[in-house]
Design an enzyme around this catalytic site. Structure first.
Site, mmCIF file in Angstrom:
data_model
loop_
_atom_site.group_PDB
_atom_site.id
_atom_site.type_symbol
_atom_site.label_atom_id
_atom_site.label_comp_id
_atom_site.label_asym_id
_atom_site.label_seq_id
_atom_site.Cartn_x
_atom_site.Cartn_y
_atom_site.Cartn_z
ATOM 1 N N ASP A 70 29.904 23.092 -43.071
ATOM 2 C CA ASP A 70 29.624 21.673 -42.800
ATOM 3 C C ASP A 70 28.156 21.317 -43.032
ATOM 4 O O ASP A 70 27.640 20.382 -42.433
ATOM 5 C CB ASP A 70 30.028 21.282 -41.371
ATOM 6 C CG ASP A 70 31.453 21.656 -41.034
ATOM 7 O OD1 ASP A 70 32.348 21.320 -41.830
ATOM 8 O OD2 ASP A 70 31.679 22.299 -39.992
ATOM 9 N N LYS A 89 27.527 20.692 -48.463
ATOM 10 C CA LYS A 89 27.640 21.295 -49.804
ATOM 11 C C LYS A 89 28.243 20.336 -50.808
ATOM 12 O O LYS A 89 27.927 20.390 -51.992
ATOM 13 C CB LYS A 89 28.466 22.581 -49.715
ATOM 14 C CG LYS A 89 27.798 23.689 -48.905
ATOM 15 C CD LYS A 89 28.634 24.946 -48.860
ATOM 16 C CE LYS A 89 29.899 24.775 -48.048
ATOM 17 N NZ LYS A 89 29.651 24.487 -46.623
ATOM 18 N N GLY A 113 36.331 21.165 -46.120
ATOM 19 C CA GLY A 113 36.310 19.806 -46.642
ATOM 20 C C GLY A 113 34.921 19.421 -47.105
ATOM 21 O O GLY A 113 33.924 19.813 -46.498
ATOM 22 N N HIS A 114 34.838 18.681 -48.201
ATOM 23 C CA HIS A 114 33.570 18.169 -48.707
ATOM 24 C C HIS A 114 33.657 16.646 -48.742
ATOM 25 O O HIS A 114 34.617 16.087 -49.276
ATOM 26 C CB HIS A 114 33.283 18.688 -50.116
ATOM 27 C CG HIS A 114 32.978 20.140 -50.161
ATOM 28 N ND1 HIS A 114 33.033 20.886 -51.315
ATOM 29 C CD2 HIS A 114 32.606 21.004 -49.186
ATOM 30 C CE1 HIS A 114 32.704 22.145 -51.051
ATOM 31 N NE2 HIS A 114 32.450 22.223 -49.772
ATOM 32 N N GLN A 133 32.939 26.737 -46.503
ATOM 33 C CA GLN A 133 32.440 27.274 -45.230
ATOM 34 C C GLN A 133 30.968 27.697 -45.351
ATOM 35 O O GLN A 133 30.228 27.084 -46.087
ATOM 36 C CB GLN A 133 33.331 28.422 -44.728
ATOM 37 C CG GLN A 133 34.706 28.008 -44.273
ATOM 38 C CD GLN A 133 35.759 28.183 -45.341
ATOM 39 O OE1 GLN A 133 35.662 29.028 -46.211
ATOM 40 N NE2 GLN A 133 36.795 27.388 -45.265
ATOM 41 N N THR A 171 35.882 33.060 -41.020
ATOM 42 C CA THR A 171 36.991 32.737 -41.906
ATOM 43 C C THR A 171 37.551 34.035 -42.492
ATOM 44 O O THR A 171 37.101 35.125 -42.145
ATOM 45 C CB THR A 171 36.540 31.746 -43.003
ATOM 46 O OG1 THR A 171 37.689 31.225 -43.674
ATOM 47 C CG2 THR A 171 35.591 32.401 -43.999
ATOM 48 N N GLY A 178 38.988 16.620 -38.370
ATOM 49 C CA GLY A 178 38.549 15.542 -37.502
ATOM 50 C C GLY A 178 38.013 16.029 -36.165
ATOM 51 O O GLY A 178 37.634 15.225 -35.311
ATOM 52 N N LYS A 232 20.608 16.079 -44.056
ATOM 53 C CA LYS A 232 20.673 15.341 -42.787
ATOM 54 C C LYS A 232 19.355 15.308 -42.021
ATOM 55 O O LYS A 232 19.353 15.255 -40.785
ATOM 56 C CB LYS A 232 21.801 15.883 -41.913
ATOM 57 C CG LYS A 232 23.182 15.534 -42.439
ATOM 58 C CD LYS A 232 24.234 15.543 -41.338
ATOM 59 C CE LYS A 232 25.513 14.868 -41.797
ATOM 60 N NZ LYS A 232 26.515 14.770 -40.733
ATOM 61 N N LEU A 233 18.240 15.312 -42.741
ATOM 62 C CA LEU A 233 16.956 15.148 -42.057
ATOM 63 C C LEU A 233 16.902 13.807 -41.336
ATOM 64 O O LEU A 233 16.281 13.687 -40.273
ATOM 65 C CB LEU A 233 15.814 15.251 -43.071
ATOM 66 C CG LEU A 233 14.407 15.185 -42.489
ATOM 67 C CD1 LEU A 233 14.120 16.398 -41.607
ATOM 68 C CD2 LEU A 233 13.354 15.069 -43.597
ATOM 69 N N GLY A 243 20.079 10.912 -46.312
ATOM 70 C CA GLY A 243 21.231 10.044 -46.159
ATOM 71 C C GLY A 243 22.376 10.557 -47.008
ATOM 72 O O GLY A 243 22.202 11.473 -47.821
#
Length: 440
Positions: free
Chosen positions: A29, A32, A56-57, A239, A254, A317, A346-347, A430
Site C-alpha cells: 500500500d 506503487k 490493489g493499485h 504487496q 503473503t 476496503g 504521500k508526503l 498528491g
C-alpha cells in the site's frame, strides 16, 4: 571442444536494454500504482511478477480513478504492453471482470499478455482460504480470503493447475479430478462443508478459457525478445518487502516473494538485465492485517492519519493500521532489495501534523537495534526510538518544484534519505500524475 562466442541474442552490440524493478519497501500500500503509471511513460512493457488479486493499485488520471488488482498499471499507455507473468496466481473470473470494467471506461486492453505458466486460483482455493481463517480464530493471519495462499501452496506441492491447462480440457479434467479428491475430503471431513463438483468447475473454466485465449503468450520469450530489441521493461511487484514469504514478518506475510529477487523468478529474466531497483516508500507506514508493527499509532493521531490519508485497502476496503516512518525497516528493505533509489509517496498527508516522528532504532531492555532484529521475539517486543522533526502545517498539493516545498518538508525528506541510506529521486505530494516532484 571449441566454444564459439557471439553477440547473438542481444541488441546494442551485445548490451541489452535494462529492466527496472518497482518494489514496495513496507507492508504494501505504498503507492506503487501511481509510481508505475508515472514511470511507464518511458518504457515499452510493464510486467506484474507475483501475487494475485489480493493486491490493489489505485491510479488517478485527471478526474478518473482506476482501481487495478491484476492488470498491470501500464495499461493506461497505448505504447505499453502489459504482462501478467509466470509468478502471478490468477483468478480468471476476477481478471475478466476487471478487463470488462476497463473497456467500459474506454481503455484498450487488447495488448495484455498472460503467461501460460501462471497458476489458476480455483473455487476450492477460495473456500479453503475462508474456512481456514475462521478455524484459526485469534491466530488468523488476516488474509484477503481471495484464495492466494492455498494456490501458492498447491503450486509448491506440484498439484496446481496452470493457465495453459485450460487449453487441453482432457488434461485439465484429469488434474482437477485428482486434486479435488483431496480438497473435498478436507472440506467435508475437517470443515463440514459441501463437496465441490468437478463438472461444474470444468464448465465454468472452459468459458474463461475462450475469453482469455487472445491474451495468452509465452511471456518469458516475449520479454527477452523485447530486451534484445533495446526496449525497456518495468517489473511491477505487489504487496511489499515486509510481506515477503522469506524476508518478511513471518507468518504475517503473503505467499509469494514481492522483493526484487522475486521479479527474476516471477518473469524468467536474469540478474544482468536489472539496472534499477526503485523502492516505493510511504512518508509514514501502514499495514493491513495482523502482525507486529513497532511504530503503530492507535490514538487520535493515528485516526487522523487514516482519515487524511484515505487509508483503506484498495482490494478489501479494510481500514489500514498506521504509524510513523520506520527507518529501521527502510534500511532493511534497502539491503534486501538492493535499492538504487526511493520514490517517496504521500508526503502531503503529513501536512496535517505540527510535529513529526521518525523511528531511527528499536530498543529492547538495554539493547538498541539500528538494523532489523535477527529474531522475531525481539521485533515483536521492541519499542521504537524516535527522532522528532518539525511539521510544516500547510498544504503542499500545488507545489511543483522540490525547492519550493516548505523548509520543514525538505528537511523531513532529507532526514528519511539519510536514515535509509538510499537517495530519494521522486516525491509525491498528491494522487495525481502531475503531483510528483523530481529530486536529484
Amino acid at each position: 571442444m571449441r566454444v564459439v562466442r557471439t553477440n547473438a541474442g542481444t541488441g546494442n552490440g551485445g548490451q541489452q536494454m535494462p529492466a527496472h524493478v518497482i518494489v514496495g519497501t513496507q507492508w504494501g500500500d505504498e503507492g506503487k500504482g501511481k509510481a508505475t503509471d508515472l514511470l511507464a511513460d518511458d518504457v515499452q512493457y510493464v510486467v506484474r511478477y507475483q501475487g494475485g488479486n489480493n493486491a490493489g493499485h489505485t491510479i488517478v488520471v485527471g478526474e478518473q480513478v482506476l482501481k487495478l488488482h491484476l492488470v498491470p498499471s501500464g495499461v493506461l499507455y497505448p505504447h505499453v504492453t502489459p504482462v501478467i507473468a509466470d509468478g502471478v496466481v490468477l483468478d480468471p473470473g476476477v481478471l475478466l471482470e476487471e478487463l470488462d470494467t476497463l473497456v467500459g471506461q474506454g481503455i484498450d486492453v487488447s495488448k495484455l499478455r498472460i503467461s501460460g505458466n501462471a497458476h489458476l486460483i480455483m473455487p476450492y482455493h477460495l473456500e479453503l482460504d475462508r474456512v481456514t481463517e475462521r478455524w484459526l480464530g485469534r491466530q488468523r493471519l488476516g488474509t484477503t480470503k481471495r484464495g492466494i495462499g492455498p494456490t501458492y501452496a498447491d503450486k509448491a506441492a506440484r498439484v496446481g493447475l496452470r493457465v495453459q491447462d485450460l487449453y487441453d480440457m482432457k488434461i485439465f479434467r484429469q488434474k482437477l479430478d485428482a486434486v479435488l479428491r483431496e480438497k473435498n475430503a478436507i472440506l467435508t471431513r475437517v470443515y463440514n462443508r459441501l463437496p465441490l463438483k468437478a463438472a461444474d468447475i470444468e464448465t465454468e473454466y472452459a468459458v474463461y478459457a475462450e475469453r482469455l485465449r487472445p491474451y495468452i503468450a509465452d511471456t518469458g520469450s516475449l520479454l527477452h525478445e523485447a530486451l534484445e530489441r533495446d526496449e525497456t521493461v518495468l517489473l511491477e511487484g505487489a504487496q511489499g518487502t515486509l510481506l515477503d514469504l522469506d524476508h518478511g514478518t513471518y507468518p504475517f506475510v503473503t505467499s509469494s516473494n514481492p522483493v526484487a529477487g522475486g521479479a527474476l523468478t516471477g518473469t524468467g529474466l536474469g540478474p544482468r538485465h536489472i539496472d534499477r531497483v526503485i523502492g516505493i516508500t510511504k512518508a509514514y507506514v501502514t499495514r493491513v492485517g495482523s502482525g507486529p508493527f513497532p511504530t503503530e499509532l492507535d490514538d487520535d493521531t493515528g485516526e487522523r492519519m487514516v482519515q487524511v490519508g484515505g487509508e483503506f485497502g484498495t482490494t478489501t476496503g479494510r481500514r489500514r493500521r498506521v504509524g510513523w516512518f520506520d527507518a529501521v525497516l527502510a534500511r532493511y528493505a534497502a539491503r534486501v532489495n538492493g535499492l538504487t533509489e526511493h520514490f517517496l509517496t504521500k508526503l502531503d498527508v503529513l501536512s496535517a501534523f505540527p510535529t513529526l516522528r521518525v523511528c531511527h532504532a528499536y530498543r529492547l531492555h538495554d539493547e538498541e537495534y539500528e538494523h532489523f532484529p535477527p529474531h522475531q521475539s525481539i521485533f515483536h517486543r521492541a519499542r521504537p526510538v524516535y527522532t522528532e522533526l518539525d511539521g510544516w502545517g500547510e498544504d503542499i498539493g500545488d507545489v511543483r518544484d522540490f525547492a519550493a516545498l516548505p523548509k520543514a518538508a525538505q528537511a523531513y525528506v532529507d532526514a528519511i534519505e539519510e536514515l535509509s541510506g538510499v537517495p530519494i529521486r521522486y516525491v509525491s505530494v498528491g494522487p495525481g500524475r502531475e503531483q510528483t516532484l523530481g529530486r536529484g
